[in-house]
Design a protein around this motif. Structure first.
Motif, mmCIF file in Angstrom:
data_model
loop_
_atom_site.group_PDB
_atom_site.id
_atom_site.type_symbol
_atom_site.label_atom_id
_atom_site.label_comp_id
_atom_site.label_asym_id
_atom_site.label_seq_id
_atom_site.Cartn_x
_atom_site.Cartn_y
_atom_site.Cartn_z
ATOM 1 N N ARG A 39 13.187 72.095 77.125
ATOM 2 C CA ARG A 39 12.996 73.075 76.053
ATOM 3 C C ARG A 39 11.629 73.728 76.146
ATOM 4 N NH1 ARG A 39 14.188 69.664 71.111
ATOM 5 N NH2 ARG A 39 14.954 68.082 72.497
ATOM 6 N N VAL A 40 10.612 72.947 76.447
ATOM 7 C CA VAL A 40 9.268 73.505 76.598
ATOM 8 C C VAL A 40 9.228 74.473 77.777
ATOM 9 C CG1 VAL A 40 6.881 72.930 77.188
ATOM 10 C CG2 VAL A 40 8.089 71.576 75.491
ATOM 11 N N SER A 41 9.888 74.118 78.872
ATOM 12 C CA SER A 41 9.929 75.006 80.036
ATOM 13 C C SER A 41 10.631 76.321 79.706
ATOM 14 C CB SER A 41 10.651 74.320 81.194
ATOM 15 O OG SER A 41 9.923 73.213 81.636
ATOM 16 N N GLU A 42 11.701 76.253 78.939
ATOM 17 C CA GLU A 42 12.397 77.474 78.526
ATOM 18 C C GLU A 42 11.510 78.360 77.671
ATOM 19 O OE1 GLU A 42 15.923 76.174 76.573
ATOM 20 O OE2 GLU A 42 16.836 75.400 78.418
ATOM 21 N N LEU A 43 10.766 77.750 76.762
ATOM 22 C CA LEU A 43 9.838 78.537 75.931
ATOM 23 C C LEU A 43 8.756 79.192 76.775
ATOM 24 C CD1 LEU A 43 9.363 76.225 72.816
ATOM 25 C CD2 LEU A 43 10.509 78.439 72.889
ATOM 26 N N ILE A 44 8.232 78.458 77.733
ATOM 27 C CA ILE A 44 7.194 79.018 78.610
ATOM 28 C C ILE A 44 7.754 80.179 79.421
ATOM 29 C CG2 ILE A 44 5.769 78.525 80.636
ATOM 30 C CD1 ILE A 44 5.302 75.736 79.449
ATOM 31 N N ASP A 45 8.969 80.035 79.943
ATOM 32 C CA ASP A 45 9.592 81.118 80.698
ATOM 33 C C ASP A 45 9.827 82.352 79.829
ATOM 34 O OD1 ASP A 45 9.623 79.672 83.037
ATOM 35 O OD2 ASP A 45 11.687 78.958 82.771
ATOM 36 N N GLU A 46 10.167 82.123 78.575
ATOM 37 C CA GLU A 46 10.413 83.242 77.661
ATOM 38 C C GLU A 46 9.124 84.001 77.348
ATOM 39 O OE1 GLU A 46 11.884 83.772 73.075
ATOM 40 O OE2 GLU A 46 12.699 82.113 74.255
ATOM 41 N N VAL A 47 8.040 83.293 77.184
ATOM 42 C CA VAL A 47 6.775 83.914 76.792
ATOM 43 C C VAL A 47 6.023 84.481 77.994
ATOM 44 C CG1 VAL A 47 4.545 83.393 75.732
ATOM 45 C CG2 VAL A 47 6.606 82.441 74.773
ATOM 46 N N LEU A 49 6.686 86.603 80.360
ATOM 47 C CA LEU A 49 6.737 88.054 80.562
ATOM 48 C C LEU A 49 5.827 88.789 79.587
ATOM 49 C CD1 LEU A 49 10.568 88.450 81.113
ATOM 50 C CD2 LEU A 49 8.766 88.461 82.836
ATOM 51 N N TYR A 50 5.816 88.372 78.333
ATOM 52 C CA TYR A 50 4.948 89.010 77.342
ATOM 53 C C TYR A 50 3.482 88.774 77.670
ATOM 54 C CZ TYR A 50 9.252 89.350 74.672
ATOM 55 O OH TYR A 50 10.518 89.619 74.272
ATOM 56 N N TYR A 51 3.160 87.588 78.117
ATOM 57 C CA TYR A 51 1.774 87.248 78.450
ATOM 58 C C TYR A 51 1.293 88.073 79.633
ATOM 59 C CZ TYR A 51 -2.271 84.482 79.730
ATOM 60 O OH TYR A 51 -3.538 84.087 80.045
ATOM 61 N N ARG A 52 2.128 88.192 80.660
ATOM 62 C CA ARG A 52 1.734 88.976 81.835
ATOM 63 C C ARG A 52 1.594 90.448 81.500
ATOM 64 N NH1 ARG A 52 5.225 86.242 86.697
ATOM 65 N NH2 ARG A 52 3.936 84.379 86.871
ATOM 66 N N ALA A 53 2.470 90.977 80.663
ATOM 67 C CA ALA A 53 2.390 92.383 80.273
ATOM 68 C C ALA A 53 1.118 92.643 79.484
ATOM 69 C CB ALA A 53 3.607 92.766 79.447
ATOM 70 N N LYS A 54 0.723 91.701 78.668
ATOM 71 C CA LYS A 54 -0.488 91.849 77.866
ATOM 72 C C LYS A 54 -1.736 91.826 78.745
ATOM 73 C CE LYS A 54 -3.179 89.286 74.567
ATOM 74 N NZ LYS A 54 -3.310 87.989 73.958
ATOM 75 N N ASN A 55 -1.729 91.017 79.786
ATOM 76 C CA ASN A 55 -2.911 90.858 80.624
ATOM 77 C C ASN A 55 -3.014 91.877 81.747
ATOM 78 O OD1 ASN A 55 -3.944 88.763 79.175
ATOM 79 N ND2 ASN A 55 -2.892 87.202 80.358
ATOM 80 N N LYS A 56 -2.093 92.817 81.844
ATOM 81 C CA LYS A 56 -2.182 93.831 82.890
ATOM 82 C C LYS A 56 -3.327 94.802 82.628
ATOM 83 C CE LYS A 56 2.432 93.916 84.790
ATOM 84 N NZ LYS A 56 3.619 94.698 85.072
#
Length: 115
Positions: A39-47, A49-56
Motif C-alpha cells: 500500500r505504501v508503494s502504491e501511494l508513492i507511485d501515485e504521488v 508524478l506530481y512530485y516530479r512535475a512540481k520539481n521541473k
C-alpha cells in the motif's frame, strides 16, 4: 498469547525474493506487513508524478540564478578593472577617505556641511 513473527524485516532486506515469498505463504503476520508495504508503494507511485512535475521548475530557476550571478560578477569586475581613478587611489592596506571619494571636507578630514 501468540508471539508475532519478527522475521519479515530480515527476510525483506537480506534474503532473495523466493525465500521471502515462501515465508509469506506460511506466515500471516509477515503477509500483513507485506500488504502494508504494498500500500505504501502504491501511494508513492501515485504521488511520484506530481512530485516530479512540481520539481521541473527548479533547474530553470538554478540556471537563471547562475546566469544572473555570472552577469553581475562580470559587470562588477569590469567596472573595478576599468576604473583607473579607483585603482590609482586604492592600494593594498589603504582605505578610501571622504576626500578620495570627492566629498567636500574640512581641514580635519570631516565632511563639510552647509548651514
Amino acid at each position: 498469547m501468540d508471539k508475532k513473527c519478527s522475521n519479515y524485516e530480515g527476510l525483506f532486506v537480506f534474503s532473495d525474493e523466493e525465500i521471502l515469498n515462501k515465508h509469506l505463504q506460511e506466515c500471516e503476520d509477515c503477509r500483513q506487513e507485506q500488504q502494508k508495504m504494498d500500500r505504501v508503494s502504491e501511494l508513492i507511485d501515485e504521488v511520484k508524478l506530481y512530485y516530479r512535475a512540481k520539481n521541473k521548475r527548479r533547474p530553470k530557476m538554478r540556471v537563471a540564478c547562475a546566469m544572473f550571478l555570472l552577469m553581475f560578477s562580470t559587470l562588477t569586475a569590469g567596472v573595478v578593472v576599468n576604473d583607473e581613478d579607483m585603482m590609482d587611489t586604492l592600494r593594498y592596506g589603504e582605505t578610501l577617505s571622504a576626500e578620495d571619494l570627492g566629498f567636500p571636507v574640512d581641514s580635519y578630514g570631516l565632511l563639510m556641511v552647509d548651514e
